[in-house]
Write a protein that holds these residues in place. Structure first.
Motif, short mmCIF file in Angstrom:
data_model
loop_
_atom_site.label_atom_id
_atom_site.label_comp_id
_atom_site.label_asym_id
_atom_site.label_seq_id
_atom_site.Cartn_x
_atom_site.Cartn_y
_atom_site.Cartn_z
N ALA A 1 0.84 -1.20 0.00
CA ALA A 1 0.00 0.00 0.00
C ALA A 1 0.87 1.25 0.00
O ALA A 1 0.60 2.23 -0.72
N ALA A 2 1.93 1.23 0.79
CA ALA A 2 2.82 2.40 0.88
C ALA A 2 3.51 2.68 -0.45
O ALA A 2 3.63 3.84 -0.86
N LEU B 1 -5.70 -0.08 7.28
CA LEU B 1 -5.40 -1.07 8.32
C LEU B 1 -4.80 -2.30 7.65
O LEU B 1 -5.51 -3.08 7.00
N ALA B 2 -3.49 -2.47 7.80
CA ALA B 2 -2.78 -3.60 7.21
C ALA B 2 -2.25 -4.49 8.32
O ALA B 2 -1.06 -4.76 8.42
N VAL B 3 -3.17 -4.96 9.17
CA VAL B 3 -2.80 -5.74 10.35
C VAL B 3 -3.55 -7.07 10.32
O VAL B 3 -4.40 -7.30 9.47
N GLU B 4 -3.21 -7.95 11.26
CA GLU B 4 -3.92 -9.22 11.35
C GLU B 4 -5.40 -8.98 11.63
O GLU B 4 -5.80 -7.96 12.18
N GLU B 5 -6.20 -9.98 11.29
CA GLU B 5 -7.65 -9.84 11.41
C GLU B 5 -8.09 -9.53 12.84
O GLU B 5 -8.93 -8.67 13.06
N GLY C 1 -1.50 -12.60 -2.51
CA GLY C 1 -2.74 -12.08 -1.96
C GLY C 1 -2.50 -10.89 -1.05
O GLY C 1 -3.23 -9.90 -1.07
N ALA C 2 -1.45 -10.98 -0.22
CA ALA C 2 -1.11 -9.87 0.67
C ALA C 2 -0.71 -8.64 -0.12
O ALA C 2 -1.14 -7.52 0.16
N LEU C 3 0.12 -8.82 -1.14
CA LEU C 3 0.60 -7.70 -1.94
C LEU C 3 -0.53 -7.03 -2.71
O LEU C 3 -0.66 -5.80 -2.72
N VAL C 4 -1.36 -7.83 -3.37
CA VAL C 4 -2.43 -7.24 -4.19
C VAL C 4 -3.48 -6.58 -3.31
O VAL C 4 -4.07 -5.55 -3.67
N SER C 5 -3.71 -7.13 -2.10
CA SER C 5 -4.69 -6.54 -1.20
C SER C 5 -4.24 -5.15 -0.76
O SER C 5 -5.04 -4.21 -0.70
N GLY C 6 -2.94 -5.01 -0.44
CA GLY C 6 -2.43 -3.70 -0.06
C GLY C 6 -2.53 -2.69 -1.18
O GLY C 6 -2.89 -1.52 -0.96
N THR C 7 -2.21 -3.13 -2.39
CA THR C 7 -2.31 -2.23 -3.54
C THR C 7 -3.74 -1.77 -3.76
O THR C 7 -3.99 -0.59 -4.02
N ARG C 8 -4.69 -2.69 -3.63
CA ARG C 8 -6.10 -2.33 -3.85
C ARG C 8 -6.60 -1.34 -2.80
O ARG C 8 -7.39 -0.44 -3.12
N ALA C 9 -6.17 -1.51 -1.56
CA ALA C 9 -6.57 -0.56 -0.52
C ALA C 9 -6.03 0.83 -0.84
O ALA C 9 -6.74 1.83 -0.69
N ALA C 10 -4.78 0.90 -1.30
CA ALA C 10 -4.20 2.19 -1.64
C ALA C 10 -4.88 2.80 -2.87
O ALA C 10 -5.11 4.01 -2.93
N GLU C 11 -5.23 1.96 -3.83
CA GLU C 11 -5.94 2.46 -5.01
C GLU C 11 -7.29 3.05 -4.62
O GLU C 11 -7.69 4.11 -5.15
N ALA C 12 -7.99 2.38 -3.69
CA ALA C 12 -9.28 2.89 -3.24
C ALA C 12 -9.11 4.23 -2.54
O ALA C 12 -9.90 5.17 -2.74
#
Length: 483
Positions: free
Chosen positions: A65-66, A301-305, A458-469
């Motif tokens: 995300a960063a 929020l990029a932390v454990e569930e 999955g972790a990498l793409v999830s962070g990117t999508r959060a940043a894109e949003a």
């Protein structure tokens, strides 16, 4: 291998953003374990420069995300509770050995990772495409990728790791996976992996001797209850890429991402005590030490569930009911020689014992140990909370003495035991591996492998999508303010 189930709430470990408890038989007066640190990691700032976005968590999702926020010219600060970035993807140096926190393999065919990472600078070391299986006859038998090691594959056609029909089915499954798009795989009808294998016609011997230890080690799921979607995605990645580890340990991956961030954007040892979400204003982040920051542009929020649930205070805000995570234990030994010389993963297909898989890491990457020394990595599926480290080590030594000979294994020296209670989120059906909308509140976004697929990718793409949003919403917010 870093390649996820319900009701009871899991008590979080002491370090809120780290899932790994390191235990050792060493003296309590021994110096702390040094970690592989990034020399380029920027010093922490005294406070972010408003307006800014805030990322909580310095694992793969938070770093991804960063990187995207930085490339989009969005100012941000990343808050990490521990003493280094990486989350679960960390490496320790012990007596000159590189010990990844849990046995972790990276697959080069991960689609998002290919776009995000510079593989060449990671100096990747490749595993043999296949495995060596310890079978009930107390012998080792190879299983090889016929498209990469045809002679080896032909010589193993009639070994006891499954039938000839099984081996033909593996080839057909490989071909089918390569001809299917990722989107189709991740949205297909899903069943548990065990049901898929049986429906596909694989024999019980092939399932128990190969699939159960191999994919059970990837998913930390010996019962093979994980979704068939994730199985087929990993199978495709294995068919089109290599299993590798970086020369400097698995921590080289998050370190590379952190090296792309601007100076002063990462703040370590900064545990978040609480967040306040205001539907009419920016979220406020409060640290344990009393500092408070406004996330003017948004909060990721990029932390454990379990940590996301704690900070949001409302479990339903992070989706469906949480299922217990999957755990593992990784035990490392130092040796003077390796009884196996190949860079191969060794599976327990005997149906006996607690060892799921093992390997001699220095066969794959000599940099994982001092010159002339061998690093032994042993993986047990499940956290084994009822067994002490000493008893667990003794069980492993006794078990592997039957594999390689008592005189061989008794000479190994125990280095470290990693008990990882939160190795992966449970991903048995039903799942949504394409990634849910990261927006969970006003200017609040969630990411992590539990929000997508339990893989590095999955972790990498999830962070990117959060940043894109966040970037998209920032544009919308500017438009609204201009009205």
């Amino acid at each position: 291998m870093n390649l996820i189930l319900s009701p009871p709430s899991i008590t979080p470990p002491p370090s809120r953003h780290s899932i790994c408890t390191v235990r050792s038989q060493s003296s309590p007066n021994q110096n702390p374990i040094p970690t592989v640190r990034s020399p380029s990691l920027p010093p922490p700032p005294s406070a972010p420069t408003p307006p800014s976005a805030i990322i909580i968590g310095g694992g793969l999702s938070g770093l991804s995300a960063a990187v995207h926020l930085h490339s989009s010219s969005v100012p941000f600060i990343l808050l990490e509770s521990s003493d280094d970035i990486g989350g679960r993807v960390r490496t320790d140096i012990v007596d000159g050995f590189l010990l990844d926190r849990g046995f972790q393999i990276f697959i080069t065919a991960y689609p998002h990772a290919r776009r995000l990472l510079d593989y060449q600078s990671l100096s990747l070391n490749t595993f043999y495409s296949g495995a060596l299986v310890y079978c009930p006859d107390r012998r080792f038998h190879p299983v090889s990728d016929p498209f990469r090691h045809l002679p080896d594959s032909l010589s193993g056609l009639f070994n006891p790791v499954g039938t000839l029909s099984d081996k033909l089915l593996v080839g057909l499954t490989r071909l089918r996976s390569l001809l299917t798009s990722d989107d189709d795989i991740l949205t297909a009808e899903e069943v548990p992996v065990l049901d898929l294998l049986r429906r596909s016609g694989f024999s019980e011997s092939m399932i128990d001797r190969f699939f159960r230890p191999f994919f059970g080690g990837i998913f930390f799921d010996s019962d093979l209850e994980t979704t068939s979607r994730l199985f087929n995605f990993i199978f495709k990645c294995l068919a089109s890429g290599d299993n590798v580890v970086p020369s400097e340990g698995i921590a080289a991956i998050p370190r590379q991402l952190a090296g792309r961030l601007p100076a002063g954007s990462v703040r370590l040892n900064s545990r978040v005590e609480s967040i306040e979400v205001d539907p009419f204003g920016p979220p406020v982040v409060r640290l344990e030490g009393g500092d408070a920051f406004e996330a003017e542009l948004g909060l990721i929020l990029a932390v454990e569930e379990f940590e996301a649930e704690r900070l949001l205070k409302i479990p339903s805000r992070v989706g469906k009911e949480r299922r217990p995570a999957r755990g593992t234990v990784c035990v490392y030994f130092a040796a003077d020689r390796a009884p196996v010389s190949d860079p191969v993963l060794i599976l327990n297909g005997s149906g006996r014992g607690i060892v799921n898989n093992m390997c001699f890491m220095t066969n794959i990457a000599p940099s994982y140990g001092p010159p002339g020394k061998v690093l032994v990595s042993v993986t047990v599926v499940g956290a084994r909370e009822g067994t002490s480290d000493e008893d667990l080590t003794a069980q492993i030594v006794g078990e592997l003495s039957g594999w390689f000979g008592e005189g061989e294994v008794r000479e190994w020296r125990h280095l470290r035991t990693y008990r990882i209670g939160f190795a992966q989120p449970d991903q048995s059906p039903p799942t949504d591996l394409t990634g849910r909308d990261p927006r969970v509140g006003s200017r609040v976004y969630v990411c992590g492998d539990y929000w997508s697929s339990a893989t590095f990718d999955g972790a990498l793409v999830s962070g990117t999508r959060a940043a894109e949003a966040l970037v998209d919403d920032r544009v919308l917010l500017k438009d609204l303010k201009s009205l």
